[in-house]
Design a protein around this motif. Structure first.
Motif, mmCIF file in Angstrom:
data_model
loop_
_atom_site.group_PDB
_atom_site.id
_atom_site.type_symbol
_atom_site.label_atom_id
_atom_site.label_comp_id
_atom_site.label_asym_id
_atom_site.label_seq_id
_atom_site.Cartn_x
_atom_site.Cartn_y
_atom_site.Cartn_z
ATOM 1 N N THR A 544 10.000 36.158 -16.803
ATOM 2 C CA THR A 544 11.105 35.242 -16.541
ATOM 3 C C THR A 544 11.856 34.944 -17.835
ATOM 4 O O THR A 544 11.224 34.708 -18.879
ATOM 5 C CB THR A 544 10.595 33.913 -15.942
ATOM 6 N N LEU A 545 13.183 34.966 -17.765
ATOM 7 C CA LEU A 545 14.043 34.625 -18.903
ATOM 8 C C LEU A 545 15.005 33.532 -18.470
ATOM 9 O O LEU A 545 15.708 33.679 -17.465
ATOM 10 C CB LEU A 545 14.843 35.844 -19.367
ATOM 11 N N GLN A 546 15.035 32.446 -19.205
ATOM 12 C CA GLN A 546 15.897 31.316 -18.867
ATOM 13 C C GLN A 546 17.114 31.266 -19.784
ATOM 14 O O GLN A 546 16.985 31.235 -20.999
ATOM 15 C CB GLN A 546 15.109 29.996 -18.983
ATOM 16 N N ARG A 547 18.289 31.285 -19.154
ATOM 17 C CA ARG A 547 19.578 31.199 -19.848
ATOM 18 C C ARG A 547 19.742 32.221 -20.982
ATOM 19 O O ARG A 547 20.112 31.864 -22.105
ATOM 20 C CB ARG A 547 19.819 29.785 -20.373
ATOM 21 N N PRO A 548 19.486 33.511 -20.714
ATOM 22 C CA PRO A 548 19.785 34.521 -21.740
ATOM 23 C C PRO A 548 21.293 34.647 -21.911
ATOM 24 O O PRO A 548 22.065 34.382 -20.988
ATOM 25 C CB PRO A 548 19.180 35.793 -21.149
ATOM 26 N N GLN A 549 21.706 35.062 -23.094
ATOM 27 C CA GLN A 549 23.133 35.195 -23.392
ATOM 28 C C GLN A 549 23.540 36.676 -23.339
ATOM 29 O O GLN A 549 22.779 37.547 -23.737
ATOM 30 C CB GLN A 549 23.433 34.624 -24.773
ATOM 31 N N GLY A 550 24.751 36.920 -22.835
ATOM 32 C CA GLY A 550 25.257 38.288 -22.800
ATOM 33 C C GLY A 550 25.591 38.734 -21.392
ATOM 34 O O GLY A 550 25.474 37.986 -20.413
ATOM 35 N N ASP A 551 26.020 39.974 -21.280
ATOM 36 C CA ASP A 551 26.378 40.579 -20.003
ATOM 37 C C ASP A 551 25.119 40.785 -19.177
ATOM 38 O O ASP A 551 24.182 41.478 -19.602
ATOM 39 C CB ASP A 551 27.075 41.919 -20.257
ATOM 40 N N LEU A 552 25.073 40.195 -17.972
ATOM 41 C CA LEU A 552 23.884 40.271 -17.127
ATOM 42 C C LEU A 552 23.466 41.713 -16.850
ATOM 43 O O LEU A 552 22.278 42.001 -16.675
ATOM 44 C CB LEU A 552 24.117 39.532 -15.808
ATOM 45 N N TYR A 553 24.413 42.609 -16.799
ATOM 46 C CA TYR A 553 24.121 44.010 -16.483
ATOM 47 C C TYR A 553 23.200 44.628 -17.533
ATOM 48 O O TYR A 553 22.416 45.537 -17.236
ATOM 49 C CB TYR A 553 25.427 44.808 -16.392
#
Length: 588
Positions: A544-553
């Motif tokens: 699980t990753l919470q609020r990662p930054q960047g393009d979701l793809y």
């Protein structure tokens, strides 16, 4: 009257007075020595008695292989009654140099001070300020080892005695720190240190002995000992090596994606044993104050969030078990789908497509999931979520653990009754997700997550905690069908990022908006849940990753899944898969 008679009379009176005084003194002595000897003797002994608590040795916390994660070591505080030393400033004091013969030597207070400073590794001037004065209780050293204590006591400096203490240490530092927990000045404060305190702590004992006027213990006087009862040790299901590795992996990915936090949960499929529960940020129990309070507890069990599409597994399980669909059931999926005035769209653009149920699952289509799930009554949707443990306590036995959120159907609004089908409008922890997938990996039987493997008595006797009997949630056939659908996701759908070369993998991805404490949404929660080897799953891994930054793809929690799943399979000598992947068609 003649002078001789007056003198004789005075003599008789004097003798009579002396006799009376002797009688009074004799009676007093008789009273003290014959009529009340115990009371006075008891009072005298009472003034000489010293009571010292003997703490129990707190049990250790071990990993599944017996590696020490937490243990207690015996230490001593050295204390002095400064008033004893004052009377020896001029003449020095005697100490025994040969216990067998009782031979003594006299040394000066200055010599004793120098020897004591050398034993403690302290400066003489600094130590003298602790030793000399009029304070009846002055601490001169804390937490010294038994060896240092023995050297210091052997100096026989007047008024010194040692108080036994116990120091808690954590040899592995941050490894499993949020699970093990920590102690503070008041006692156990978090984690298993807190929740298992009754078993770990044991029962303290005591020592009672007499000290003479010179501050030295009287060798053959009162000596009463109530032995302490040491606490039990606890062996966990956690594998320390795997835990360390998982912490490194998730920490690196959180840093790479500039995420708020992340975690990885590894569960043994047929026992429910948690083999790793790794957080991207975890405290070092030796110094928990260096870690922010929100990261001192394991977010794998304390942080609930909308999971997104990993929950579609439950919708598919319910529809299969209720006989509503087959994996190859056909659905015509429009660009968007409207029901009860609520419109649902997918994360990718598509025209009208013809998909199987397995294809809807593999491509993680909200539209198709609603089309399938709406065939279940609201009550059925709720009951199936409950069967998979959503909205219920996991029973993991850690403080701060949450049951998540699952409102009753009567409280669902018109949209929420459909969003729960694809993991929105409810909240769960990473452990909830792992245990939901454990059901499918374990042929449809739900187990309770297990963190404690055994309790160990001070004499080494082990009390093994057997896994609790499971509860069947879906049939073996349904579980087998779902595993094949999960493998279809890995081979043909959104789960390709977690594919392994040597092992067959069944998986599902999840993306959901992360709710903001101020209301609304302020980011995303990404997850990847999978099991391997698919032909007979042994482990479930959830990232699980919470609020990662960047393009979701380009954000791929499956990368961490690959590393940890491969590690756990190889370290447990699980043979590579021999058969080829089995999948369902996506379209018709």
């Amino acid at each position: 009257m003649p002078r001789e008679r007056i003198s004789a009379r005075r003599l008789r009176i004097g003798l009579a007075l002396i006799l009376v005084m002797l009688l009074v003194l004799g009676f007093r002595l008789f009273y003290l020595q014959a009529l009340d000897p115990a009371g006075w003797a008891k009072a005298a002994v009472g003034k000489r008695l010293t009571h010292v608590d003997v703490p129990a040795i707190r049990g250790s916390i071990l990993d599944t292989n017996g590696k020490v994660l937490a243990r207690s070591v015996e230490r001593f505080d050295l204390v002095v009654d400064q008033t004893h030393a004052d009377s020896y400033k001029d003449e020095g004091y005697d100490r025994v140099v040969n216990p067998e013969t009782g031979e003594k030597e006299t040394i000066s207070l200055e010599q004793g001070l120098r020897e004591l400073a050398d034993a403690l590794g302290q400066d003489v001037d600094t130590l003298s300020r602790s030793l000399l004065g009029d304070d009846p209780y002055s601490v001169i050293a804390t937490g010294v080892t038994p060896q240092v204590k023995d050297k210091a006591v052997a100096v026989h400096f007047p008024g010194i005695y040692a108080k036994s203490t116990v120091q808690r240490i954590y040899p592995k530092g941050q490894v499993a720190g949020s699970i093990v927990g920590f102690m503070n000045a008041e006692g156990p404060a978090a984690g298993l240190e807190l929740m298992q305190n009754e078993r770990l702590s044991g029962e303290p004992g005591s020592k009672t002995f007499e000290i003479g006027g010179d501050g030295i213990r009287i060798p053959y006087a009162t000596n009463e000992v109530v032995p302490a009862k040491d606490g039990q040790s606890i062996r966990l299901t956690i594998n320390e090596d795997l835990q360390w590795y998982a912490q490194q992996v998730i920490g690196a990915q959180v840093e790479e994606y500039d995420a708020q936090w992340g975690n990885i949960v590894v569960v043994e499929a047929d026992t429910g044993k948690v083999r790793a529960m790794a957080e991207s940020t975890t405290p070092d129990p030796n110094n928990p104050g260096k870690t922010l309070p929100e990261f001192r507890l394991p977010l794998s069990v304390t942080a609930s969030y909308e999971p997104g599409s990993t929950t579609k597994l439950i919708t598919m399980a319910a529809a299969l078990e209720e006989g509503i669909i087959e994996p190859t059931s056909k659905f015509e999926i429009p660009t968007s789908y409207t029901v009860d005035g609520q419109t649902f769209s997918d994360a990718f653009d598509h025209g009208t497509v013809h998909m199987t149920a397995a294809g809807i699952f593999a491509k993680s289509m909200n539209t198709g999931t609603v089309m399938i799930g709406e065939q279940l009554s609201k009550q059925k949707r709720y009951e199936w979520l409950q069967k998979f443990g959503i909205g219920q306590p996991t029973g993991i036995g850690l403080n701060g653990a949450t049951a998540g959120l699952l409102a009753e159907p009567k409280d669902w609004d018109v949209r929420q009754q459909y969003t729960v089908l694809f993991g929105q409008g409810l909240a769960q922890t990473s452990l909830h997700t792992a245990m939901a997938y454990q059901i499918i990996a374990n042929d449809g039987v739900r187990l309770k997550p297990q963190l404690v493997e055994a309790y160990i008595d001070p004499d080494g006797t082990e009390h093994i905690i057997e896994p609790e009997e499971g509860e069947r949630v879906v049939s073996e056939d349904t579980a087998g069908t779902l595993r094949k659908m999960l493998e279809t996701v890995t081979e043909k759908g959104s789960g390709k990022q977690g594919k392994l070369e040597e092992y067959r993998v069944g998986s599902k991805t999840g993306t959901a908006e992360a709710s903001s404490p101020q209301g609304g949404y302020d980011g995303y929660t990404l997850s990847y849940a999978g099991m391997a080897p698919l032909e007979s799953p042994e482990y479930v891994v959830v990232v699980t990753l919470q609020r990662p930054q960047g393009d979701l793809y380009y954000l791929l929690p499956g990368n961490s899944f690959k590393k940890v799943m491969l590690r756990v399979l190889q370290m447990n000598n699980v043979p590579p898969s021999t058969g080829k992947p089995e999948t369902f068609p996506l379209e018709y």
